[in-house]
Enzyme design. Structure first.
Site, PDB file in Angstrom:
ATOM      1  N   ASP A 132      -9.959  63.656  16.569  1.00 39.98           N
ATOM      2  CA  ASP A 132     -10.788  62.443  16.488  1.00 39.98           C
ATOM      3  C   ASP A 132      -9.922  61.213  16.220  1.00 39.98           C
ATOM      4  OD1 ASP A 132     -13.346  62.754  17.202  1.00 39.98           O
ATOM      5  OD2 ASP A 132     -14.210  62.544  15.192  1.00 39.98           O
ATOM      6  N   ASP A 192     -10.380  73.622   8.743  1.00 44.43           N
ATOM      7  CA  ASP A 192      -9.901  72.264   8.524  1.00 44.43           C
ATOM      8  C   ASP A 192      -8.430  72.213   8.900  1.00 44.43           C
ATOM      9  OD1 ASP A 192     -12.229  71.158   7.793  1.00 44.43           O
ATOM     10  OD2 ASP A 192     -11.844  71.128   5.631  1.00 44.43           O
ATOM     11  N   ASP A 211      -5.826  71.585   7.422  1.00 45.27           N
ATOM     12  CA  ASP A 211      -4.856  72.141   6.478  1.00 45.27           C
ATOM     13  C   ASP A 211      -5.198  73.580   6.090  1.00 45.27           C
ATOM     14  OD1 ASP A 211      -7.128  70.813   5.301  1.00 45.27           O
ATOM     15  OD2 ASP A 211      -6.284  71.376   3.364  1.00 45.27           O
ATOM     16  N   ASP A 236     -21.820  70.321   6.669  1.00 42.11           N
ATOM     17  CA  ASP A 236     -21.729  71.768   6.554  1.00 42.11           C
ATOM     18  C   ASP A 236     -22.964  72.376   5.886  1.00 42.11           C
ATOM     19  OD1 ASP A 236     -21.019  70.470   4.242  1.00 42.11           O
ATOM     20  OD2 ASP A 236     -18.959  71.218   4.213  1.00 42.11           O
TER      21      ASP A 236
END
Lengths: 780, 731
Positions: free
Chosen positions: B168, B234, B236, B331
């Site tokens: 993004d 994610d 990380d 979420d």
């Protein structure tokens, strides 16, 4: 014509007419005209003195009527007042000239800033500097005409007292003024003391110089069977009419040796029995029931015709006497509920009786808005509670305080609330720049409340910088510091109601259970029908009738078997009572042989010596640390390990102490159907005297628990709380009441609650586990 | 039927219990009962009673709490005619009742958490197609390279696994921004990541506009892909090799399953842990959620999606038109929507990914603000209590999860409540010292006992309170703002790649020092009041004790917001793995001791070898776990020394020459998930209430000093604030 008609009326409807003033006022209870010509002379409203100027010597006791219903009235602190009613006959009210207070005060009271005042029926008669520390001084104040009324008059004695030098709060406890009953009296213009003409005048029977209202019943046939019932009935009827604060009934067969203008002498017996004793007995007594006054036979002033009178209850037959006696009973209004307890004779007004949730402003208790310039202000009021009051273990009442304090009041100031002499709450007054408290709630535990009359005292303790400095004149400064408004409310929450037994407090306060309607009359068992026993029983019966507010049906039984399984009163010396009966009352039968034999102090000191040693020897081990824990709990949380028991505790057998002159004990009858109350003493004399002392207002309300022991030396009552308590429902079933009953019961039986509580939550845990197992996703 | 009977009995018992609780018994009676309850609870706790006993113990705790609620409600509220007392008093009452309600919900949640799932689900034949989404916004390529490489390394048929990099940060919108430097940066990023993706055999995807933030990005990924299952990591969050094997099988077992969530395991401490220096020995803050709460939620089929480390079913997502994006916590919102449509979720309590936490206190607060605001948005927009399609238990679970974030209100109220009395002489809590002892003290003690009983292994005493206090200062305004304007908050990505090299005060630490000063002043008032108003000593002492407790938290927080310099840039993970190390042209047998994403420590076994020179470029050869991973990679020697025996130790950094080398790094670093569990288990022990409290007091005392020291140092050196020095390079 008129008289014949009246005689007919009297015979049939006397009780209905007599107490209702007007009609009776112009007429005599029964015709005594031939015997007492002088009696017709004083017309209503005209003082008798006008018509009897000729009397050469007038006994001063017939002019001075004592009026204090206290053995000694002490006005203490910076501002104190006491209101009570004084009942007078119409003649007396009209003839009253002055009221005299004999008082003596503490030497530390500053006369220039202290005042003693008397108010009658809201008219202040006058005031005087309090300045009689070295001797008793009589303060005589003229009573303006029209201030006193026939019947009850509210007398208020108020003292405003300031210390000469000291400004501390402690110093206010040194301020007192004693008013002596023997030197305090109302002076009549005519010898009217003890002179009664109407049945209602019985309320005007004067107390003696010790504040006691002595009723002497002369009953020549007192020892004969059946007369005890009548005596008790008479004692109760008189008590309800006279309503003395400290009232004794003495029963004797002959004339009392000395002349008394105070008190009341009553002749009870058939015409033939009384004829010798009472020369002025009306002839009608030979023909029908006779109830009325005659000149007191032994009074010297009787010759003038205006002297003290005695009451005669007579008739030709015992049955007629009974009829006459029935006319003496106050009209029964059993249908109506009691809303107040008659306390006005020693503390006006009557105490309201709270039977449930109630919110009463202080004005309802007769208090007015008061301000103080001092440092400790105390005011008190009376609250009546029903006999089935059962909330002392859990309940809390509330005082919604409306008060104000000035900017001079410093932190540390507080309001203390006392209930029946025990401090229950201390509320600090938030300080700063003065403040107004509007309905500030102050909680007070119901722990010290009991059935019957309760005294609640509000005390404001004020700390100021001026007092800390205490410059000259500070003790008497005039700027108000604190005000308590009469809009302050006493809020009694809904409380649990169930009768408990044994409970002497309910018996002395409300005559429970004897005052309630019962299928059979309460049994009265006397050891022997001696003058002493009868006097003691009559005094007790009279006092109980006052507590009940109505006469209690009593039936004398000759043997313990006659007590059956019903409520009973037992009066007698301990040695004369059947051992089985004594054992039933859980009093040591051994005491029957040895109580009173030994000097009162010989044994009493022995245990205390051991106790004092015990205190000095510092123990070790488990017992010691347990007692330390116990002490800490008691000191800080009012909790004692003794309260933590599971097994029902049985009553121990009570051993009367040597120092006791009289004990009252209460227990259940053998088949648990009735409640028995025992009044006993070592000797007949002790019994009579002890009963007289115990029924006095100052001690009577201190009786509580299972056993109460009077020590007349110290004028104290020691009580023993019951261990095994039986509850008897008094109210129709309601969940609310049962919830509160449970709360009080659980608060008394702490461990039961704890265990029930634990069990309930453990079960909840288990059932929740089961429930959760079955719900949601399964395990494994 | 049996259920209905059970329920009826439960209702009856509850009714009886409530009757007992609401009896207006005396203080002494309550005290004795409460003491016994507490003693039994403590005994059960010490004996670590489980099963039935556990709920009985909790029952005893509940008893005291309920008694407290009854007393608090009936006897302690100030009279209505004193508004100055009543209003703050009633507010305090409300937040206390909130706390009790939350306790009740927690009890319901964790009364019977599902135990760990022992065996792998499903059959080996079930291997549906899987799309792995790695959404990114601003993370750097190196971080993404490791994550993507680890995703590629996952043990799963290669033809069934597609990894997607959803960028993004390189959208058309970004690349054509009017701000030229940003547009250029986006352009560069687009090119760099496209290349990285190509190198790693990962699909790169970006879109036109940055609509609906992360949810929009994921939905874009959904549109472009067609795998049966969707995995989200994610940027990380690097997965372990067995991630899919541990999760996919559940979808075979339950066709209505939409989610398998796994815990987020972090390699680095959160800022507070780091500043308090507790990472190594005390469970992390999130472990209570992942170790217990999610298991409890799982019992009620209410375990929810946490944004990453989860597998979802495409069919289910299509049912709700993809990920929901009304709130900024897409979420949980997505999970709520799917639960509402009858889909199920499963939670696997085993760390299968390793991620990073925000490093600075400020970004930690930023992250928590997002969670708090997002959960508030769900509460406001989705109203889980009334949402159709949910079971009653699920409603309660979602209420618990969302209402939790109202904690700033009670925290604030508890903080300021004593001040009303101390500074303004207001009596907002009517009660005597004895009542306070009998009711409030037992209530507080029981709360601590129950907390320790329930969460002891996951959360040490007073740590919840500390975390809540530390967050409250900045979260309260955030929560209030979302309540006033629920649609205002927007998604902000939490920065996780910062590092702290020097100890300093956090840039948002000022309020903590102000609060601390006020509480110190309040303690002064306590002393003053004790002196001038001895008659009110009992109340003053109680309020003073309360204020002291606040002061301890506030003091501890001073240390918690003072950033501690961290020397090691990345967390090392111990691995014992055979390898070969190349020195010169010879390969020597060696063992890898530990690995970080930056480098590794190797023991090379050869007696002839002397310690190597720093700066040498050498190589390492390992047998990788999966196919397609290069087995050799260049490393940069940083230091070397003579080790024990015949070995030399060599510390080196990775020197990846190509993107594919990252797969080897990932293989070394993330292959073995068992070691993460071991690390967590090492910290999961319950110190007990007393030791825990003492240890907290020790931490608090030390941290108060540390915070004050850095504050004074900051004041002393009256120089202008320098920008944070850049991290030292070359380690």
């Amino acid at each position: 014509m008129k008289r014949t008609l009246l005689a007919c009326l009297l015979a049939t409807a006397l009780p209905a007419i007599l107490p209702t003033g007007l009609a009776a006022q112009t007429l005599k209870p029964f015709d005594m005209t031939p015997e007492r010509p002088a009696d017709v002379q004083p017309a209503p409203g005209i003082p008798a003195v006008v018509t009897a100027p000729a009397a050469p010597v007038i006994d001063p006791t017939t002019l001075r009527r004592p009026f204090l219903p206290f053995e000694k009235l002490t006005l203490a602190g910076e501002d104190d007042r006491r209101s009570f009613t004084v009942s007078l006959t119409a003649e007396q009210a009209a003839a009253a000239q002055t009221i005299t207070l004999g008082y003596q005060n503490a030497i530390v009271i500053a006369p220039e800033s202290s005042r003693l005042s008397v108010t009658i029926n809201n008219v202040t008669l006058g005031e005087t500097p309090i300045a009689s520390s070295d001797r008793v001084t009589g303060l005589a104040l003229a009573i303006p005409a029209g201030v006193l009324q026939p019947g009850a008059n509210v007398v208020t004695i108020a003292a405003h007292q300031r210390h000469r030098t000291d400004c501390t709060i402690q110093s206010t406890f040194d301020l007192w003024t004693d008013i002596r009953p023997q030197e305090s009296f109302i002076t009549f213009a005519a010898p009217l003391v003890g002179r009664l003409t109407q049945l209602n005048d019985l309320a005007a029977v004067a107390p003696d110089g010790k504040g006691r209202t002595a009723i002497t019943i002369v009953a020549p046939a007192m020892a004969s069977s059946g007369s005890a019932d009548m005596l008790m009935r008479l004692a109760q009827a008189l008590s309800l009419r006279v309503h003395g604060a400290n009232q004794t009934v003495t029963v004797r067969a002959d004339l009392p040796p000395v002349t008394q203008t105070s008190g009341l002498t009553v002749f009870l017996g058939t015409q033939s029995e009384l004829a010798d004793l009472v020369p002025t007995l009306p002839a009608s007594a030979a023909s029908g029931p006779a109830l009325g006054y005659v000149p007191l036979p032994m009074a010297t002033a009787g010759s003038s015709g205006a002297g003290p009178t005695a009451l005669v209850v007579s008739g030709p037959t015992p049955r007629a006497v009974q009829t006459a006696l029935d006319r003496l009973l106050p009209p029964a209004d059993a249908a109506t509920e009691r809303h107040s307890l008659a306390t006005a004779s020693f503390h006006a007004p009557d105490a309201p009786l709270l039977t449930g949730e109630a919110k009463l402003a202080l004005s309802r208790f007769g208090l007015t808005t008061t301000e103080t310039t001092g440092r400790r202000m105390r005011t008190e009021f009376l609250v009546g509670l029903p006999d089935d009051f059962y909330a002392s273990a859990y309940g809390q009442a509330e005082l919604l305080l409306d008060a104000a304090y000035s900017s001079a009041v410093r932190p540390g100031s507080r309001v203390n609330i006392y209930v029946n002499g025990d401090i229950t709450t201390t509320a600090p007054i938030a300080a700063g720049s003065g403040g107004l408290m509007q309905h500030l709630p102050i909680r007070l535990s119901l722990r010290h409340f009991a059935p019957g009359v309760n005294t609640v005292a509000i005390e404001a303790v004020l700390v100021t910088d001026e007092d800390a400095v205490c410059a000259t004149g500070t003790p008497a400064q005039t700027k108000p510091r604190f005000a308590l408004f009469d809009t302050t409310e006493f809020h009694m929450p809904d409380f649990a109601r169930i009768a408990t037994s044994p409970n002497l407090a309910a018996t002395v306060g409300m005559s429970a259970p004897y005052g309630e309607d019962q299928p059979r009359p309460t049994a009265l068992y006397l050891d022997r029908p001696t003058a002493e026993s009868l006097s003691a029983a009559a005094t007790l019966a009279g006092r109980l009738a006052m507590s009940a507010g109505k006469p209690i049906p009593l039936e004398t039984v000759g043997s313990p078997e006659g007590l059956d399984n019903r409520n009973a009163l037992i009066v007698g010396t301990l040695a004369q009572l059947p051992p089985a009966l004594v054992a039933q009352m859980k009093v040591a039968t051994a005491a029957q042989a040895n109580w009173g034999d030994l000097p009162t102090h010989a044994i009493a000191t022995a245990p205390s010596a051991i106790d004092s040693w015990r205190g000095q020897v510092s123990g070790t081990g488990l017992v010691e640390s347990a007692s330390r824990v116990n002490n800490w709990l008691r000191r800080n949380l009012d909790l004692s390990l003794d309260q933590l028991h599971i097994l029902p505790q049985s009553e121990t057998v009570y051993q009367p102490p040597r120092s006791a002159d009289l004990i009252m004990a209460q227990a259940e009858s053998p088949q648990a159907g009735g409640i028995w109350t025992l009044a006993t003493a070592p000797t007949p004399k002790d019994l009579e005297r002890g009963m007289a002392a115990l029924t006095a207002q100052a001690l009577w309300n201190k009786v509580s628990g299972r056993v109460a022991a009077l020590d007349s030396q110290t004028a104290t009552v020691a009580t023993l709380a019951p261990q095994d308590i039986r509850l008897t429902p008094t109210q129709p079933f309601s969940i609310g009441n049962w919830r509160l009953i449970a709360a009080n019961w659980m608060s008394t039986n702490i461990l039961y609650f704890a265990l029930l509580f634990l069990a309930a939550f453990a079960i909840l845990g288990v059932i929740t586990t089961l429930l959760l197992r079955g719900l949601g996703r399964r395990h494994g | 039927m049996a259920k209905a009977v059970n329920f009826l009995i439960w209702m009856l018992v509850s009714l009886f219990v409530l009757t007992l609780v609401t009896l207006p018994i005396s203080l002494q009676t309550h005290l004795v009962a409460a003491f016994l309850c507490m003693a039994l609870l403590a005994i059960l706790k010490v004996m670590k009673a489980e099963g039935n006993w556990r709920l009985i113990g909790l029952g005893f705790g509940t008893a005291i709490v309920l008694r407290y609620v009854y007393w608090r409600t009936t006897s302690t509220l100030p009279p209505l005619n004193q508004l100055e007392n009543f209003i703050p008093g009633f507010l305090l009452y409300l937040v206390e009742m909130y706390s009790v309600a939350m306790l009740a919900l927690s009890l319901f949640l964790v009364s019977m958490p599902l135990p760990e799932k022992k065996k792998r689900p499903g059959t080996t034949a079930y291997r549906p197609t899987v799309d792995v989404f790695v959404p990114t916004y601003n993370e750097d390529a190196q971080l993404l390279a490791n994550t993507l490489a680890a995703a590629k390394n996952m043990d799963y048929p290669a033809d069934k696994l597609t990894v997607w990099l959803l960028d993004d940060g390189g959208t058309v919108q970004k690349r054509s921004a009017t701000d030229i430097p940003s547009a250029r940066a986006a352009e560069r990023r687009h090119a760099e990541l496209s290349r990285l993706a190509a190198d790693l055999d990962v699909k790169y995807l970006t879109r036109e506009r940055n609509e609906h933030a992360k949810a929009g990005n994921l939905n874009n990924g959904l549109k472009q892909s067609e795998g049966e299952l969707v995995v989200v990591f994610d940027a990380d969050h690097a997965p372990a090799r067995d991630f899919l094997l541990e999760t996919v099988g559940y979808f075979e077992e339950d066709p209505k399953l939409f989610l398998v969530q796994t815990p987020h395991f972090f390699l680095n401490p959160d800022p507070i842990e780091r500043n308090l220096n507790t990472f190594g020995h005390m469970p992390s803050e999130n472990e209570m959620f992942y170790g217990l709460i999610q298991r409890g939620l799982d019992k009620w089929n209410a375990s929810f999606f946490c944004g990453s480390a989860a597998v979802l079913r495409r069919e289910a997502l299509q049912d709700t038109d993809g990920f929901s994006g009304v709130s900024i916590t897409e979420d949980c919102e997505t999970a709520l929507a799917l639960h509402g449509r009858g889909w199920n979720s499963v939670y696997v309590d085993k760390p299968l990914i390793a991620g990073l936490q925000p490093a600075t206190f400020a970004s930690f607060i930023g992250q928590r603000s997002r969670w708090a605001q997002g959960m508030m948005q769900i509460l406001i927009f989705r109203q889980p209590l009334f949402k159709g399609g949910l079971t009653f238990a699920q409603r309660l679970c979602y209420m618990s999860s969302t209402l939790f974030w109202l904690f700033p209100f009670p925290r604030t109220m508890f903080l300021i409540a004593p001040l009303f009395y101390l500074f303004f002489d207001l009596e907002i809590f009517v009660g005597s010292g004895g009542e306070f002892l009998a009711y409030t003290m037992t209530y507080m003690l029981v709360n601590l006992l129950m907390q320790n009983y329930l969460y002891g292994r996951f959360r040490w005493p007073w740590i919840s309170e500390l975390y809540e206090y530390v967050q409250t200062v900045h979260l309260l305004p955030a929560v209030i703002s979302v309540m006033l304007n629920p649609s205002k908050p927007t998604f902000k990505v939490t920065a996780k790649d910062e590092s702290i090299t020097q100890s300093r005060l956090s840039e948002i630490s000022a309020p903590f020092f102000i609060i601390f000063a006020i509480l110190i002043a309040a303690m002064g008032m306590v002393v003053y009041r004790l002196y001038v108003e001895p008659t009110k000593a009992d109340v003053t002492l109680v309020v003073g004790g309360w204020n002291l407790l606040n002061l301890i938290f506030a003091g501890c927080a001073l240390g918690a917001v003072t950033e501690r310099g961290d020397k090691s840039a990345a967390r090392r993970v111990t691995v014992k793995r055979r390898c070969e190390f190349k020195v010169g042209d010879a390969w020597y047998p060696a063992v890898i001791d530990n690995v970080s994403v930056d480098g590794l420590l190797v023991h090379v076994y050869d007696q002839s070898l002397a310690p190597l020179k720093a700066g040498n470029i050498e190589a390492i050869r390992v047998k990788p776990y999966s196919e397609g991973i290069p087995d050799t990679m260049a490393v940069n020697v940083v230091r070397s020394s003579k080790g024990e025996g015949e070995a030399i130790s060599v510390g080196c950094t990775f020197a990846p020459q190509r993107a594919l080398d990252h797969r080897l790094i990932a293989d070394l670093m993330f292959a073995n998930s068992a070691q993460w569990s071991e690390f967590q288990m090492g910290r999961r022990r319950n110190p007990g209430l007393i030791r825990g409290t003492l240890s907290f007091l020790g931490i608090a005392a030390y941290q108060t000093n540390r915070g004050l020291y850095y504050m004074l140092r900051g004041l002393g050196s009256a120089r202008p604030k320098l920008p944070v020095p850049a991290p030292a390079k070359g380690r």
